[in-house]
Design a protein around this motif. Structure first.
Motif, PDB file in Angstrom:
ATOM      1  N   THR A 175      55.521 -28.872 -17.050  1.00 34.63           N
ATOM      2  CA  THR A 175      55.899 -28.572 -17.942  1.00 34.63           C
ATOM      3  C   THR A 175      56.371 -27.945 -18.173  1.00 34.63           C
ATOM      4  O   THR A 175      57.801 -26.993 -19.223  1.00 34.63           O
ATOM      5  CB  THR A 175      54.861 -28.966 -19.237  1.00 34.63           C
ATOM      6  N   HIS A 176      55.994 -26.110 -18.031  1.00 32.00           N
ATOM      7  CA  HIS A 176      56.054 -24.931 -17.845  1.00 32.00           C
ATOM      8  C   HIS A 176      55.576 -24.207 -16.782  1.00 32.00           C
ATOM      9  O   HIS A 176      54.373 -24.666 -16.782  1.00 32.00           O
ATOM     10  CB  HIS A 176      56.288 -24.560 -19.656  1.00 32.00           C
ATOM     11  N   PRO A 177      55.646 -23.089 -16.232  1.00 32.65           N
ATOM     12  CA  PRO A 177      54.868 -22.177 -15.236  1.00 32.65           C
ATOM     13  C   PRO A 177      54.157 -21.406 -15.743  1.00 32.65           C
ATOM     14  O   PRO A 177      53.730 -20.564 -15.213  1.00 32.65           O
ATOM     15  CB  PRO A 177      55.903 -21.228 -14.279  1.00 32.65           C
ATOM     16  N   ALA A 200      49.485 -20.846 -15.798  1.00 32.83           N
ATOM     17  CA  ALA A 200      48.873 -21.705 -14.858  1.00 32.83           C
ATOM     18  C   ALA A 200      48.300 -22.775 -15.185  1.00 32.83           C
ATOM     19  O   ALA A 200      48.129 -23.470 -14.078  1.00 32.83           O
ATOM     20  CB  ALA A 200      47.803 -20.578 -14.415  1.00 32.83           C
ATOM     21  N   ASP A 201      47.956 -22.843 -17.054  1.00 32.06           N
ATOM     22  CA  ASP A 201      47.300 -23.477 -16.953  1.00 32.06           C
ATOM     23  C   ASP A 201      47.460 -24.872 -16.957  1.00 32.06           C
ATOM     24  O   ASP A 201      46.780 -26.199 -17.051  1.00 32.06           O
ATOM     25  CB  ASP A 201      45.830 -24.315 -18.467  1.00 32.06           C
ATOM     26  N   HIS A 202      48.892 -24.789 -16.626  1.00 35.32           N
ATOM     27  CA  HIS A 202      49.474 -26.299 -16.695  1.00 35.32           C
ATOM     28  C   HIS A 202      50.265 -26.915 -15.480  1.00 35.32           C
ATOM     29  O   HIS A 202      50.208 -28.287 -14.816  1.00 35.32           O
ATOM     30  CB  HIS A 202      50.663 -26.434 -17.274  1.00 35.32           C
ATOM     31  N   ILE A 203      50.931 -25.653 -14.690  1.00 31.56           N
ATOM     32  CA  ILE A 203      50.832 -26.045 -13.114  1.00 31.56           C
ATOM     33  C   ILE A 203      50.720 -25.795 -11.869  1.00 31.56           C
ATOM     34  O   ILE A 203      50.310 -26.185 -10.274  1.00 31.56           O
ATOM     35  CB  ILE A 203      52.913 -25.313 -13.042  1.00 31.56           C
ATOM     36  N   GLY A 242      53.484 -30.590 -24.037  1.00 27.88           N
ATOM     37  CA  GLY A 242      53.149 -28.998 -23.493  1.00 27.88           C
ATOM     38  C   GLY A 242      52.508 -27.655 -23.929  1.00 27.88           C
ATOM     39  O   GLY A 242      51.874 -28.701 -24.863  1.00 27.88           O
ATOM     40  N   ASP A 243      53.386 -26.730 -23.947  1.00 28.82           N
ATOM     41  CA  ASP A 243      52.972 -26.406 -24.795  1.00 28.82           C
ATOM     42  C   ASP A 243      54.147 -25.948 -26.246  1.00 28.82           C
ATOM     43  O   ASP A 243      54.008 -24.230 -26.160  1.00 28.82           O
ATOM     44  CB  ASP A 243      51.662 -24.842 -24.402  1.00 28.82           C
ATOM     45  N   ALA A 244      54.781 -26.319 -25.912  1.00 26.18           N
ATOM     46  CA  ALA A 244      55.589 -26.109 -26.712  1.00 26.18           C
ATOM     47  C   ALA A 244      55.776 -25.439 -28.499  1.00 26.18           C
ATOM     48  O   ALA A 244      54.511 -25.962 -29.356  1.00 26.18           O
ATOM     49  CB  ALA A 244      56.795 -27.560 -27.679  1.00 26.18           C
ATOM     50  N   GLY A 287      50.190 -30.189 -29.389  1.00 20.80           N
ATOM     51  CA  GLY A 287      50.807 -28.936 -28.710  1.00 20.80           C
ATOM     52  C   GLY A 287      49.551 -28.151 -28.430  1.00 20.80           C
ATOM     53  O   GLY A 287      49.535 -27.089 -29.393  1.00 20.80           O
ATOM     54  N   HIS A 288      49.687 -27.076 -27.242  1.00 21.82           N
ATOM     55  CA  HIS A 288      49.635 -25.728 -26.969  1.00 21.82           C
ATOM     56  C   HIS A 288      48.333 -25.650 -28.030  1.00 21.82           C
ATOM     57  O   HIS A 288      47.346 -25.052 -28.068  1.00 21.82           O
ATOM     58  CB  HIS A 288      50.369 -25.417 -27.901  1.00 21.82           C
ATOM     59  N   HIS A 289      47.361 -26.914 -26.814  1.00 22.21           N
ATOM     60  CA  HIS A 289      46.240 -26.936 -27.404  1.00 22.21           C
ATOM     61  C   HIS A 289      45.535 -26.999 -28.459  1.00 22.21           C
ATOM     62  O   HIS A 289      44.377 -26.433 -28.254  1.00 22.21           O
ATOM     63  CB  HIS A 289      45.176 -25.877 -25.942  1.00 22.21           C
ATOM     64  N   GLY A 290      46.296 -27.367 -29.466  1.00 17.79           N
ATOM     65  CA  GLY A 290      46.196 -27.128 -30.882  1.00 17.79           C
ATOM     66  C   GLY A 290      45.843 -25.680 -31.594  1.00 17.79           C
ATOM     67  O   GLY A 290      45.174 -25.065 -32.277  1.00 17.79           O
TER      68      GLY A 290
END
Ligand code: ZN
Length: 299
Positions: free
Chosen positions: A105-107, A109-112, A202-204, A227-230
């Motif tokens: 979704t975006h670069p 670390a907690d996603h990719i 993602g984290d939008a 979005g973005h873990h709350g």
């Protein structure tokens, strides 16, 4: 005669007790499951084939594994670097030997973080990422894995229609505009199967949420990845009202950011959204047969 009657009654009691015990036992070993009707549907058909959308517990991070009724697979994000082995174990556990589509979704670390090792070990069809870079080892390592695999990154952006499964619509509704913020460059994916729908964000953050609303895209979704873990930088009231979800999933683990924030939790509760969280429920699966949802939680 009387005795036989009593015997019959006695046998019936034994049989019923046995059945009750069986039910109790199976209730203890089965994962918790509930069937919900989809928002906009009154019909219900018997169909065991389901689209499985699995919000994998990767601690503080995000990862969603999608498996279509025909066996197509998609992985959106793969948690942080320390979850690489866990990701490979999950894929094995769900019987995934090939990923038809990967979306980073975006670069961050907690996603990719876990994607490089997934790509090293699994057959991959296509990979989508937004046009924004990060000056990190994690990002470089992902690019190296992509290169070694001979894959070409396709640009994730609003308006894309993904060719995944004939029965299921997969579109990107974000990012609408180019932004300097990695979070706001998050690929936002909408998945529609029959009368059921998912929006994976993602984290939008609020800027991207506003862009998506202004774009006029249909954002309604019964299941919303919060979005973005709350974080309170996401999940604006206007965005929640547009999506109007029945269920919200928060991918969150131990963290120092205060995720999920009470602001967002209150807002979700006021909108009547039923919330599932990886930190409380473990891995959460929301499967759809096109009409109803079946929710399974690890705990
Ligand atoms: Zn994140």
């Amino acid at each position: 005669m009387k005795k036989r009657y009593t015997n019959f009654k006695f046998s019936a009691i034994i049989v019923m007790s046995f059945l009750a015990m069986l039910l109790m036992l199976s209730g203890c070993t089965l994962e918790w499951e509930l069937d919900y009707p989809a928002n906009s549907d009154s019909k219900s058909t018997v169909n065991s084939d389901r689209l499985r959308v699995i919000f994998l517990d990767v601690g503080q991070g995000a990862s969603q594994l999608l498996i279509s009724p025909s066996g197509k697979t998609m992985l959106i994000d793969a948690g942080n670097n320390d979850r690489e082995q866990a990701m490979l174990d999950y894929l094995k556990q769900y019987g995934v030997t090939r990923l038809d589509i990967i979306i980073g979704t975006h670069p961050d670390a907690d996603h990719i973080g876990g994607l490089d090792r997934v790509i090293d070990h699994i057959d991959v069809g296509e990979i989508y990422m937004p046009k924004i870079q990060a000056n990190t080892k994690t990002f470089e390592s992902l690019l190296l894995s992509i290169k070694n695999k001979g894959l070409k990154v396709k640009t994730a952006k609003a308006g894309l229609v993904l060719d995944w499964d004939d029965e299921i619509e997969v579109t990107m509704v974000g990012p609408v505009n180019v932004s300097d913020s990695r979070n706001n460059m998050s690929a936002v994916v909408k998945v529609v199967y029959g009368n059921t729908s998912y929006l994976l964000t993602g984290d939008a953050e609020r800027e991207s949420e506003k862009d998506m609303i202004d774009s006029g895209a249909d954002l309604q979704a019964d299941v919303l990845l919060i979005g973005h873990h709350g974080s309170k930088s996401s999940s604006t009231l206007s965005f929640l009202k547009k999506a109007a979800p029945q269920f919200g999933v928060i991918q969150v683990g131990d963290n120092n950011y205060g995720h999920p924030t009470s602001t967002v939790l209150d807002r979700l509760s006021k909108q009547g959204i039923e919330v599932y969280r990886n930190d409380l429920h473990g891995t959460v699966e929301i499967a759809s047969d096109g009409h109803t949802y079946r929710i399974t939680t690890e705990r």
